[in-house]
Every structure is written in C-alpha cells, then in structure tokens.
Design a protein around this motif. Sequence first.
Motif, PDB file in Angstrom:
ATOM      1  N   VAL A 133       0.841  -1.205   0.000  1.00 36.67           N
ATOM      2  CA  VAL A 133       0.000   0.000   0.000  1.00 36.67           C
ATOM      3  C   VAL A 133       0.869   1.246   0.000  1.00 36.67           C
ATOM      4  N   GLU A 134       1.920   1.228   0.789  1.00 41.08           N
ATOM      5  CA  GLU A 134       2.828   2.380   0.863  1.00 41.08           C
ATOM      6  C   GLU A 134       3.500   2.640  -0.483  1.00 41.08           C
ATOM      7  N   MET A 135       3.929   1.553  -1.152  1.00 36.03           N
ATOM      8  CA  MET A 135       4.552   1.695  -2.472  1.00 36.03           C
ATOM      9  C   MET A 135       3.563   2.273  -3.483  1.00 36.03           C
ATOM     10  N   ALA A 136       2.326   1.817  -3.414  1.00 33.45           N
ATOM     11  CA  ALA A 136       1.312   2.298  -4.342  1.00 33.45           C
ATOM     12  C   ALA A 136       1.052   3.789  -4.156  1.00 33.45           C
ATOM     13  N   VAL A 137       0.908   4.214  -2.916  1.00 33.39           N
ATOM     14  CA  VAL A 137       0.647   5.625  -2.609  1.00 33.39           C
ATOM     15  C   VAL A 137       1.807   6.489  -3.087  1.00 33.39           C
ATOM     16  N   ARG A 138       3.011   6.033  -2.831  1.00 33.67           N
ATOM     17  CA  ARG A 138       4.198   6.789  -3.260  1.00 33.67           C
ATOM     18  C   ARG A 138       4.226   6.923  -4.794  1.00 33.67           C
ATOM     19  N   ALA A 139       3.922   5.838  -5.474  1.00 28.63           N
ATOM     20  CA  ALA A 139       3.965   5.848  -6.939  1.00 28.63           C
ATOM     21  C   ALA A 139       2.919   6.808  -7.512  1.00 28.63           C
ATOM     22  N   VAL A 140       1.715   6.760  -6.978  1.00 27.63           N
ATOM     23  CA  VAL A 140       0.657   7.633  -7.481  1.00 27.63           C
ATOM     24  C   VAL A 140       1.023   9.101  -7.249  1.00 27.63           C
ATOM     25  N   LYS A 141       1.536   9.401  -6.065  1.00 26.27           N
ATOM     26  CA  LYS A 141       1.915  10.791  -5.773  1.00 26.27           C
ATOM     27  C   LYS A 141       3.032  11.270  -6.691  1.00 26.27           C
ATOM     28  N   ARG A 142       3.990  10.415  -6.967  1.00 24.37           N
ATOM     29  CA  ARG A 142       5.087  10.812  -7.858  1.00 24.37           C
ATOM     30  C   ARG A 142       4.563  11.063  -9.278  1.00 24.37           C
ATOM     31  N   ALA A 143       3.658  10.199  -9.723  1.00 27.28           N
ATOM     32  CA  ALA A 143       3.089  10.378 -11.052  1.00 27.28           C
ATOM     33  C   ALA A 143       2.278  11.666 -11.123  1.00 27.28           C
ATOM     34  N   ARG A 144       1.585  12.022 -10.037  1.00 28.37           N
ATOM     35  CA  ARG A 144       0.787  13.243 -10.022  1.00 28.37           C
ATOM     36  C   ARG A 144       1.656  14.498 -10.083  1.00 28.37           C
ATOM     37  N   ASN A 145       2.921  14.370  -9.755  1.00 31.98           N
ATOM     38  CA  ASN A 145       3.832  15.505  -9.911  1.00 31.98           C
ATOM     39  C   ASN A 145       4.029  15.855 -11.387  1.00 31.98           C
ATOM     40  N   TYR A 146       3.788  14.877 -12.276  1.00 34.60           N
ATOM     41  CA  TYR A 146       4.039  15.068 -13.704  1.00 34.60           C
ATOM     42  C   TYR A 146       2.763  15.293 -14.515  1.00 34.60           C
ATOM     43  N   THR A 147       1.644  14.732 -14.091  1.00 36.60           N
ATOM     44  CA  THR A 147       0.395  14.848 -14.846  1.00 36.60           C
ATOM     45  C   THR A 147      -0.789  14.698 -13.893  1.00 36.60           C
ATOM     46  N   ASP A 148      -1.897  15.315 -14.247  1.00 38.20           N
ATOM     47  CA  ASP A 148      -3.094  15.178 -13.415  1.00 38.20           C
ATOM     48  C   ASP A 148      -3.945  13.984 -13.855  1.00 38.20           C
ATOM     49  N   ASP A 149      -3.444  13.215 -14.831  1.00 36.99           N
ATOM     50  CA  ASP A 149      -4.158  12.031 -15.327  1.00 36.99           C
ATOM     51  C   ASP A 149      -3.345  10.796 -14.935  1.00 36.99           C
ATOM     52  N   VAL A 150      -3.683  10.211 -13.783  1.00 36.20           N
ATOM     53  CA  VAL A 150      -2.934   9.067 -13.257  1.00 36.20           C
ATOM     54  C   VAL A 150      -3.885   7.894 -13.048  1.00 36.20           C
TER      55      VAL A 150
END
Length: 521
Positions: A123-140
Amino acid sequence: MGISDKNRVIIFDTTLRDGEQALQQSLTAKQKLQIALCLEQLGVDVIEAGFPISSPGDLQSVREIGRTIKNSTICGLSRALDRDIDACRDALHETDHYRIHTFIATSDIHVKDKLKKGFDDVVEMAVRAVKRARNYTDDVEFSCEDAGRTPIDHLCRMVENAIKAGATTINIPDTVGYTLPYEFGSIVKTLFNRVPNIDQAVISVHCHNDLGMATANSLSAVMEGARQIECTVNGLGERAGNTSLEEVVMAMKLREQYMNGVYTNIVTENIARASQVVSGITNEPVPSHKAIVGSNAFAHSSGIHQDGVLKNKSTYEILTPQSVGFKENNMHMTARSGRHMIKAVLEKLGYRENSYNLDDVYSRFLKLADRKGQVFDYDLEALLFLSHEQEEESQFELDNLTVLSGGKNIIPTATVRLKIGKRTRTDSGTGNGPIDAVFNCIARLTGIKLQLDNFVISAKGSGMNAQGQVDVDVIYDGCHYHGKGLSTDVIESSALALISACNSIYRAQLVKEEKNEKENV
C-alpha cells in the motif's frame, strides 16, 4: 481523464502494450505508429502506447506516438517504481496531455511469493507511486494487479488509498482470467458500496481471456458501474488474450437499452479496417470464427439460415456487416445450401425462374458441391449451359514445371508446359520471384490477362509431410474468380491454383458465348 457523461464508457486500448507482449517479436516504432494512427481514427479514448522503462526503443516509440496523436490520450505503463514513472515522464512530457498508468500486485500469492512483502508495504509503495506520477500529470491511473484473486478487504483498502493519493482512474484487472462474470461484477459492486471516495475516480476493468470470460466479465463490470474498459483489437494479448475491443463495443451498442444506456465514442464502421491493420502488422491471423471481425462472422452456409436471411436479414444477423465496416454478408454455396439459395443466386445473375429447371440444376449442384466443397457463382452458371459438370474436363492442364528460384545475381526463371485442349505448349520467362515467373508464363500460354487480387498459402497436415494449399482470387473482365492448388511443392500449388482460375474463366467465356447464341436465336 474525467468523464462528465455517466453513461459513456471510456475505451482504453492496450494493443501496443499488452497486445505486443503476445507477439514473437517486438513491433518497430513505425509499425506501432501506424497502429496508433488507426486507433485514433477508430475513436479510441486512451492508447496505452508502451512500457517506456522496458527499453530505449520502447521509450522512443511512446515519445513519437505522443508527438503525433492528437485526438486520443497517450498513456505509458510503469511499475510502482520511481525510475519507471520517470521514464513515462521522459517519454511523454512533450505531449499536451498524457496519462501515467502505474500498478502493483495486490493478491496474496503475488504479494507474498512474487513481491515478498507485507500488504502494508505494498500500500505504501502504491501511494508513493501515485503521488510521484501526479507531480508530472493530473491524469494518473492505478491498477491493482490480480485484483480478481485479491481479498476484498485488501482491495477496498488499496483503492481508497490510491484515490486519496491522487489517482483519477482505478483499474481492477482480472489479470489471469480467473473470475466468472457474476463474481467479477460483484467485486466492482462491492467497491462502489464500500470505498467512501470511489466517486472521485473512474473505475476501469482489464480482463484476460484464460477461461473465455474476458468480454462477459468486462460487460458485467460495466453493469455495476465501471466506466472504462481496457481491451485490444482482435483480443490480442498475453496467453489467451485480452478483452476484444470489437466485442465489448458492439455488445454495448447492440444492447444499449438492456445495459441502461451506456455507449462509447468508437466509430464502429472503422472496426473491420482496424482489425485488418492490426492482424497484418502483427502477423496474427484473425480466426475465421472470431466474433464481429472473423471471415465467417457474417457468412451463412446452412440452407435454413440462408433461406431466413434471404427473406429477412435480421432472422440470423443481429448486426449488419456495414455497421462494423464490411461491405456485405457472405452466402457460401455448399452441399448444405438449399434450393432457395440457388434460386436467389441465379436471380442475382439475371436468370428468370421459368428459364431453367430448378430441380435439375439443384441436383447437379449438389453433385458438384460434394466434389468441390464450395461452389461459386460462375460454377452455378456453368451448370445451366454446359453439359458436363464443370470440372469433368479442363481446357488447361499443367504438364511440366521447372523453376530456378534465384539467389545472388540470379534472376528467378520458370519454364511451364501446359496441355491446352489437345495441344501442348511451352513458355519460359522471368519474374520478381519464382511464383511471379510461373504466373507470367501461364498468362502468356493461356492468353488470359487477369489481375491477381488475393494469394494465400496454407498448410494441410502437419510437419514435413504437410501439403501446401494455395488459394488465389483473380479479376478478369470485371468478374472475380477463385482457384485452388494442392501439392507438396508450394510453387507447383501456386501454378495449379492459377490454372484452376484460368479454367473457370475459360468456362465462363463458353457460357457467355452460349448465352449470346441463344439470345440471337
């Protein structure tokens, strides 16, 4: 990617990512771009163009597709790892709008045996990945890999946390094609009932076809509120394949009322072309019985079916061929065809019912069909005018064939000897290849100037003892003719197929002459 109309189902095509994984060799960047352009014309909402971290070539291919495609959202796949997500950014940052699709496994067997972690860590890895992707685009988009076998409490927890982290699309994949339709629909229904922030994301499904349930599972999920389907053209994909784009799209279009008004933006009239483009580029033939796009999907050979279709097409066709981009249905004349079919074909050819004896023609047709398999229009017409049953005699017969295939600095050459009536003639010539050289000789010997429309080689049997069957379709004087040849040598099979077509043309000319004589009389 938000969706304002709650009845519209987003079509997410993964032919270039999941579909390519099923191929024996990777597609070139040019081939991928050609497919992407075809998908854009089809009206696909999201194109998953590749897995950028997998290779420099894939990253460059995703980049080129992102630069070129304007009407579809381009997506890159990443594991829940920083370097994967950064690779998606590197590939797509020049694109006006793009999606990053990140995933991690959530089932017990994957978490424990593959990732070798605890579920809290995942769960922690998933949250981190989504947040990092949101730094680049609002479509995650975030996917719970193997969701179909994930304990429902774990799945609800993961979905809620991914949405909190910023995921705008949540994908529920039946990664190994394990679930049944009612079961999979219930999973989606439970998520809508138990995840408090579920309304903040589009729920997507990605189903595999290991049990043949991919289309059914996807539609079941849509009935429970999912509004994105991940699919591929022709159902291409890992193992038994993915959900077929053409199947779910046409099912929703045909059964829109039953499915509470859901619809897609797919231009369905472009489906056949997309299927043919993907099949040709990937070298993955479409099975003849494949739903929607198979060659038999709109073909009828049973006499009962043909009779029904001739009276009202809706009796045996729930979709029209034109609705998916085919010109018309196919009515195969075989030994299973009834009198109504023969009468209809003769009427199409211009023969009045009182100008022939249907019982006599049908009796001779059955004998020909038993021997030949499939009978064509010109065969049927020949039965009306020729005393023999079409294949008892042939004007052209192969007597001898010698071929030099060619090589470095060698031009492919053929020598063909034909029996033409009671005479024998020989011709030699060259061509772009050995078959082209043979065809050039046959054209000169027969005097028939035809156009080759289609050429197909298939194996009859298996292993070294297989024979090569060649089927050719040719055009002569505006009419289509078919020829078939069978031999252990595919070049000889090719010669026999073209000669077979030439014999059909010759007999058609005899029929034409006899018709003219009768009309003059």
